[in-house]
Scaffold this active site. Structure first.
Site, PDB file in Angstrom:
ATOM      1  N   GLN A 249      -7.068  15.367   4.548  1.00  0.00           N
ATOM      2  CA  GLN A 249      -6.539  14.672   3.217  1.00  0.00           C
ATOM      3  C   GLN A 249      -7.674  14.654   2.194  1.00  0.00           C
ATOM      4  OE1 GLN A 249      -5.663  10.386   3.250  1.00  0.00           O
ATOM      5  NE2 GLN A 249      -3.665  10.787   3.026  1.00  0.00           N
TER       6      GLN A 249
ATOM      7  N   PHE B 270       0.861  -1.170  -0.093  1.00  0.00           N
ATOM      8  CA  PHE B 270       0.078   0.193  -0.041  1.00  0.00           C
ATOM      9  C   PHE B 270       0.830   1.144  -0.085  1.00  0.00           C
ATOM     10  CE2 PHE B 270      -3.952   2.147   0.744  1.00  0.00           C
ATOM     11  CZ  PHE B 270      -4.862   1.263   0.332  1.00  0.00           C
TER      12      PHE B 270
ATOM     13  N   GLU C 295      -7.572   4.404  -6.835  1.00  0.00           N
ATOM     14  CA  GLU C 295      -6.184   4.620  -7.272  1.00  0.00           C
ATOM     15  C   GLU C 295      -6.227   3.663  -8.369  1.00  0.00           C
ATOM     16  OE1 GLU C 295      -4.675   5.188  -3.599  1.00  0.00           O
ATOM     17  OE2 GLU C 295      -4.036   7.302  -4.074  1.00  0.00           O
TER      18      GLU C 295
ATOM     19  N   LEU D  69     -15.680   7.900  -4.238  1.00  0.00           N
ATOM     20  CA  LEU D  69     -14.429   7.602  -4.371  1.00  0.00           C
ATOM     21  C   LEU D  69     -14.163   6.646  -5.687  1.00  0.00           C
ATOM     22  CD1 LEU D  69     -11.714   8.043  -2.954  1.00  0.00           C
ATOM     23  CD2 LEU D  69     -12.099   5.607  -1.938  1.00  0.00           C
TER      24      LEU D  69
ATOM     25  N   HIS E 224     -11.232  13.659   2.326  1.00  0.00           N
ATOM     26  CA  HIS E 224     -11.324  12.072   2.523  1.00  0.00           C
ATOM     27  C   HIS E 224     -11.135  11.935   3.837  1.00  0.00           C
ATOM     28  CE1 HIS E 224     -11.010   7.845   1.325  1.00  0.00           C
ATOM     29  NE2 HIS E 224      -9.999   7.744   1.887  1.00  0.00           N
TER      30      HIS E 224
ATOM     31  N   ARG F  54      -1.929  11.382   6.713  1.00  0.00           N
ATOM     32  CA  ARG F  54      -2.067   9.875   6.767  1.00  0.00           C
ATOM     33  C   ARG F  54      -1.611   8.965   5.610  1.00  0.00           C
ATOM     34  NH1 ARG F  54      -6.666   5.930   6.182  1.00  0.00           N
ATOM     35  NH2 ARG F  54      -7.532   7.259   4.731  1.00  0.00           N
TER      36      ARG F  54
ATOM     37  N   HIS G 243      -8.326  13.372  -1.506  1.00  0.00           N
ATOM     38  CA  HIS G 243      -8.338  12.280  -2.560  1.00  0.00           C
ATOM     39  C   HIS G 243      -8.440  12.853  -4.078  1.00  0.00           C
ATOM     40  CE1 HIS G 243      -8.531   8.174  -4.545  1.00  0.00           C
ATOM     41  NE2 HIS G 243      -8.097   7.863  -3.508  1.00  0.00           N
TER      42      HIS G 243
ATOM     43  N   ARG H  64      -0.839  11.285  -3.866  1.00  0.00           N
ATOM     44  CA  ARG H  64      -2.126  11.728  -3.677  1.00  0.00           C
ATOM     45  C   ARG H  64      -2.022  13.354  -3.673  1.00  0.00           C
ATOM     46  NH1 ARG H  64      -5.687   8.057   0.626  1.00  0.00           N
ATOM     47  NH2 ARG H  64      -5.568   6.150  -0.619  1.00  0.00           N
TER      48      ARG H  64
HETATM   49  C1  LIG Z   1     -14.419   5.468   1.325  1.00  0.00           C
HETATM   50  C2  LIG Z   1     -13.507   5.328   2.373  1.00  0.00           C
HETATM   51  C3  LIG Z   1     -12.539   4.227   2.595  1.00  0.00           C
HETATM   52  C4  LIG Z   1     -11.423   4.274   3.502  1.00  0.00           C
HETATM   53  N1  LIG Z   1     -10.616   3.025   3.301  1.00  0.00           N
HETATM   54  C5  LIG Z   1      -9.791   2.822   4.427  1.00  0.00           C
HETATM   55  C6  LIG Z   1      -8.769   1.695   4.663  1.00  0.00           C
HETATM   56  O1  LIG Z   1      -8.998   0.904   3.654  1.00  0.00           O
HETATM   57  N2  LIG Z   1      -8.137   1.620   5.352  1.00  0.00           N
HETATM   58  C7  LIG Z   1      -7.775   2.648   6.400  1.00  0.00           C
HETATM   59  O2  LIG Z   1      -7.132   2.432   7.568  1.00  0.00           O
HETATM   60  N3  LIG Z   1      -8.844   3.380   6.605  1.00  0.00           N
HETATM   61  C8  LIG Z   1      -9.584   3.686   5.611  1.00  0.00           C
HETATM   62  N4  LIG Z   1     -10.570   4.810   5.706  1.00  0.00           N
HETATM   63  C9  LIG Z   1     -10.633   5.701   6.781  1.00  0.00           C
HETATM   64  C10 LIG Z   1     -11.334   4.742   7.877  1.00  0.00           C
HETATM   65  O3  LIG Z   1     -12.271   4.121   7.464  1.00  0.00           O
HETATM   66  C11 LIG Z   1     -11.966   5.924   9.048  1.00  0.00           C
HETATM   67  O4  LIG Z   1     -11.194   6.818   9.264  1.00  0.00           O
HETATM   68  C12 LIG Z   1     -12.437   4.884  10.197  1.00  0.00           C
HETATM   69  O5  LIG Z   1     -13.110   3.920   9.682  1.00  0.00           O
HETATM   70  C13 LIG Z   1     -13.262   5.899  11.268  1.00  0.00           C
HETATM   71  O6  LIG Z   1     -13.814   5.133  12.291  1.00  0.00           O
HETATM   72  P1  LIG Z   1     -14.117   5.420  13.696  1.00  0.00           P
HETATM   73  O7  LIG Z   1     -14.197   4.248  14.579  1.00  0.00           O
HETATM   74  O8  LIG Z   1     -13.099   6.613  14.282  1.00  0.00           O
HETATM   75  O9  LIG Z   1     -15.546   6.113  13.076  1.00  0.00           O
HETATM   76  P2  LIG Z   1     -16.846   5.605  12.512  1.00  0.00           P
HETATM   77  O10 LIG Z   1     -16.368   4.385  11.894  1.00  0.00           O
HETATM   78  O11 LIG Z   1     -17.045   6.666  11.560  1.00  0.00           O
HETATM   79  O12 LIG Z   1     -17.699   5.473  13.695  1.00  0.00           O
HETATM   80  C14 LIG Z   1     -18.567   6.410  14.191  1.00  0.00           C
HETATM   81  C15 LIG Z   1     -19.415   6.153  15.363  1.00  0.00           C
HETATM   82  O13 LIG Z   1     -19.932   7.245  16.284  1.00  0.00           O
HETATM   83  C16 LIG Z   1     -21.332   7.289  15.966  1.00  0.00           C
HETATM   84  N5  LIG Z   1     -21.707   8.610  16.382  1.00  0.00           N
HETATM   85  C17 LIG Z   1     -21.384   9.705  15.615  1.00  0.00           C
HETATM   86  N6  LIG Z   1     -21.853  10.774  16.328  1.00  0.00           N
HETATM   87  C18 LIG Z   1     -22.735  10.504  17.378  1.00  0.00           C
HETATM   88  C19 LIG Z   1     -23.698  11.094  18.247  1.00  0.00           C
HETATM   89  N7  LIG Z   1     -23.353  12.371  18.238  1.00  0.00           N
HETATM   90  N8  LIG Z   1     -24.183  10.108  19.274  1.00  0.00           N
HETATM   91  C20 LIG Z   1     -23.971   8.891  19.192  1.00  0.00           C
HETATM   92  N9  LIG Z   1     -23.206   8.206  18.145  1.00  0.00           N
HETATM   93  C21 LIG Z   1     -22.611   9.213  17.274  1.00  0.00           C
HETATM   94  C22 LIG Z   1     -21.648   6.612  14.744  1.00  0.00           C
HETATM   95  O14 LIG Z   1     -22.861   6.054  14.886  1.00  0.00           O
HETATM   96  C23 LIG Z   1     -20.852   5.718  14.574  1.00  0.00           C
HETATM   97  O15 LIG Z   1     -21.106   4.590  15.376  1.00  0.00           O
HETATM   98  C24 LIG Z   1     -11.353   5.072   4.586  1.00  0.00           C
HETATM   99  C25 LIG Z   1     -12.319   6.155   4.571  1.00  0.00           C
HETATM  100  C26 LIG Z   1     -13.260   6.280   3.380  1.00  0.00           C
HETATM  101  C27 LIG Z   1     -14.256   7.356   3.488  1.00  0.00           C
END
Ligand SMILES: Cc1cc2nc3c(=O)[nH]c(=O)nc-3n(C[C@H](O)[C@H](O)[C@H](O)COP(=O)(O)OP(=O)(O)OC[C@H]3O[C@@H](n4cnc5c(N)ncnc54)[C@H](O)[C@@H]3O)c2cc1C
Lengths: 92, 591
Positions: free
Chosen positions: B240, B119, B255, B252, B353, B395, B242, B286
């Site tokens: 970041q 990656f 790549e 999205l 992103h 990142r 994309h 990127r």
């Molecule tokens: C299209 C895409 C592809 C990606 N691919 C990768 C990858 O391959 N590898 C990688 O490392 N990263 C990747 N990323 C980044 C990564 O997916 C995210 O940074 C990560 O999943 C965020 O996880 P989290 O647990 O912080 O939040 P999230 O998974 O976004 O969870 C947030 C949680 O908080 C809850 N919540 C929010 N506000 C409230 C509120 N006020 N009250 C109650 N609940 C609330 C939501 O319901 C949810 O359960 C990608 C991002 C995108 C957009």
């Protein structure tokens, strides 16, 4: 619309908040085109469709997967139609 | 307006990767733990992650956590804290193997070990050549991860509050955190969750921009709540972008499309990347590709009636290659750009992103404030809403899923340690609850106010224009004025529908209250940082030997802290000293 139906539609709309942006946009366009007052058949089909996992649902909407269920097929057809031809500027 | 109180040892807001990982730690230790989430846990945005999770397992070739650490520090453009980065890279193997034990169906090698793929930015032997470090479960890594951790939580009796929205942090006059106020979407009821430990894991806020790859749910609620409670926000100028989001929609385009031979073209049909990156061309990193695209648009060579996008052309590729090697792309182009990618190019723009900044934490997952990083009692954060800071100014792909696991676990562990030493709950601070009730009441009774949808759009357009990929002094200055004007409108939003049950208009108004805090922090921090570093690229930053690529270490090797109160900025030093190894010394970032 009576308050009970309004509550049901509110719940349904919230369940259209998905983990994939692709689906968020499709559902947003769907609601913009259909309005809130959808018929009972569409409401029932949409409720069932929303229970699918996001990636599976997206595969159904984009045609990479199919399903042998007339009601759901019809609902997916409506989502697909909503997906095409909407202008930009509507994204939440 | 009334409210009820519910008592827990720990309350976690968010059931994505970070929240679920933290909850396992607390529930396994026997603490009464509530997890609040706006959507069903396995519909959190982590589901969208496909690329994988980084860990130097070395299953296919030699690898080492120290090499991973080097890549992450370099990727961060030296803004990442080296103690936290060492901690994360050393812990990677442990958390990935744990995930395997929770039932995560990783792809396997013939010998049964976890399969690993290369990656961008992940190298062996301190930047020598690409290494296979990413562990994935087909193209559903995030989804599989959430399922495995949700099941584990069910087993250890974590109590889920699904379709509950946290509204505000409860913080007493001494500054200690005592839980959150939240709204049950089903009934509109307001409840104070009174806890000894509160963990925020609410994900990112990519929806502050008009063009974003993030789902609508990413509204920065935790970050907004923290800011309202007087917690400063760290490094919010770093986002970041994309290169290839579908113009208008943001979805999205991976790549891999350029990997298979896709070419970017301007309005003259020119393959412009040949001018910006003669060797790597369309496959340059990127940030380089994004900047080139914006330059073309700014200089009038964009496409379409408004000349505001460029084209991603795959029409020269055999249709079989597109359908076989790039599954889903044809459908995405058709659905969101209305083009048949086999015959016409796809309109694309650099698209927001990932949020590198957030609620300041240390590697133990404690929220810290001030220049000397003092922990806030009872408050922890992890995942995209937090800034540990491991990603610094930029990142690396697959490091976010790792961040969720390592710091989700670490925040949970620290909370457990603190709970062991704690006594009874402190008496509940009702002033914080009154503030929430006043906010709810304001929205319910507002007349002659602003429209939520229009105000959000104004915010998104302002951010896109004034704090996008390329940043210009004058535009940033104007952007600060404009975003503060939008903030005035946010303070007087009005909803027509006052119903209690699943009132999505009300939910969106509360989300906008949070988005605007993130937007202000971003614009004001970006305007102030007079250098280019990682994802923050200023047009006027000078590129010479002293400030390579415009990076000014003498004046700007420091973290920004934005305070909501008076939009004040302060700065704290970057932690250059790792836990056990030598500092990775500053040098010019080049690949
Ligand atoms: C299209 C895409 C592809 C990606 N691919 C990768 C990858 O391959 N590898 C990688 O490392 N990263 C990747 N990323 C980044 C990564 O997916 C995210 O940074 C990560 O999943 C965020 O996880 P989290 O647990 O912080 O939040 P999230 O998974 O976004 O969870 C947030 C949680 O908080 C809850 N919540 C929010 N506000 C409230 C509120 N006020 N009250 C109650 N609940 C609330 C939501 O319901 C949810 O359960 C990608 C991002 C995108 C957009």
């Amino acid at each position: 619309m009576d308050s009970e139906k309004q509550a049901r539609i509110g719940r349904l709309k919230w369940h259209c908040r998905r983990a994939l942006l692709e689906l968020d946009i499709v559902f947003q366009r769907f609601w913009m085109q259909q309005g809130d007052d959808i018929d009972a058949g569409s409401e029932a089909a949409l409720t069932r469709l929303l229970a699918f996992e996001d990636h599976d649902l997206w595969d159904l909407v984009n045609g990479r997967a199919t399903i042998d269920d007339e009601e759901l097929e019809k609902c997916i057809g409506m989502l697909r139609t909503a997906g095409f031809g909407a202008e930009s500027g509507v994204f939440g | 307006m009334s409210y009820t109180v519910r008592k827990f040892d720990a309350v976690i807001v968010g059931a994505g990767g970070a929240g679920l990982r933290a909850a396992i730690q607390l529930s396994e230790a026997g603490y009464k733990t509530a997890v609040l989430t706006k959507v069903f846990p396995t519909r959190s945005h982590t589901v969208a992650a496909q690329g994988g999770v980084a860990a130097s397992l070395g299953n296919s070739e030699e690898d080492h956590w120290h090499w991973h650490m080097y890549d992450t520090v370099k990727g961060s453009d030296w803004l990442g804290d080296q103690d936290a980065i060492e901690f994360m890279c050393r812990k990677a193997n442990e958390v990935v193997v744990e995930l395997e034990h929770y039932g995560m169906p990783f792809d396997r090698l013939d010998n049964g070990k976890i399969y690993q793929r290369p990656f961008g930015g992940h190298m062996s032997n301190f930047g020598e050549k690409p290494v296979r470090r990413s562990c994935a479960a087909a193209d559903r890594t995030g989804h599989a991860m959430l399922h495995a951790m949700y099941q584990r939580n069910v087993k250890v009796n974590t109590q889920f509050f699904v379709e509950w929205m946290a509204l505000d942090l409860i913080r007493d006059p001494e500054g200690d955190v005592q839980g959150v106020t939240a709204m049950d979407m089903e009934t509109g009821e307001i409840v104070a969750f009174h806890s000894k430990a509160t963990i925020f894991a609410t994900g990112g806020a990519g929806r502050i921009y008009y063009s974003s790859t993030n789902a609508f749910i990413n509204t920065g609620d935790g970050v907004g709540m923290a800011a309202r409670a007087g917690i400063p926000l760290e490094d919010m100028e770093f986002w970041q972008f994309h290169p290839t989001g579908v113009a208008g929609a943001g979805v999205l385009i991976t790549e891999g499309v350029r990997g298979e031979g896709g070419i970017l073209r301007n309005s003259n049909g020119e393959r412009f990347m040949e001018r910006y990156a003669p060797n790597a061309k369309d496959l340059a990193s990127r940030d380089v590709v994004s900047r080139a695209m914006v330059t073309e648009i700014n200089e009038g060579r964009g496409c379409g009636p408004n000349k505001d996008f460029v084209l991603l052309d795959i029409t020269h590729l055999p249709p079989e290659t597109i359908m076989k090697r790039l599954p889903g792309i044809h459908e995405i182009a058709l659905q969101f750009a209305g083009v048949d990618a086999l015959k016409e190019p796809i309109p694309v723009v650099p698209t927001c992103h990932y949020q590198m900044g957030g609620i300041p934490t240390n590697y133990r997952g404690e929220v810290v404030i001030g220049v000397d990083s003092t922990p806030v009692k009872g408050f922890y954060a992890a995942g995209e809403c937090a800034c540990a800071s491991v990603h610094g100014a930029n990142r690396l792909g697959t490091n976010s899923l790792l961040d969720l696991l390592v710091f989700g676990k670490s925040a949970g562990e620290t909370a457990v340690e603190d709970l062991k030493k704690s006594g009874a709950h402190k008496p509940l601070d009702t002033a914080s609850i009154d503030a929430t009730l006043a906010r709810v009441n304001r929205l319910n009774t507002q007349t002659g106010g602003s429209n939520v949808h229009e105000t959000r759009l104004a915010m998104q357009r302002t951010m896109q224009k004034h704090a996008g990929v390329f940043r210009f002094n004058e535009l940033l200055k104007e952007g600060v004025t404009k975003i503060l004007e939008v903030a005035d409108d946010v303070a007087r939003t009005e909803i027509k529908d006052k119903s209690q049950v699943f009132n999505t208009a009300r939910i969106e108004a509360f989300e906008l209250d949070n988005l605007i805090e993130v937007a202000k922090a971003t614009m004001i921090s970006a305007e102030a940082r007079k250098e280019s570093r990682g994802a923050h690229v200023r047009d006027d930053a000078i590129d010479n030997d002293v400030t390579p690529n415009g990076r000014d270490d003498q004046n700007w090797l420091k973290h920004t802290l934005w305070h909501r109160d008076g939009n004040r900025l302060e700065y704290k030093p970057v932690k250059m000293k790792p836990l056990t190894v030598d500092t990775i010394e500053l040098k010019k970032r080049a690949y």
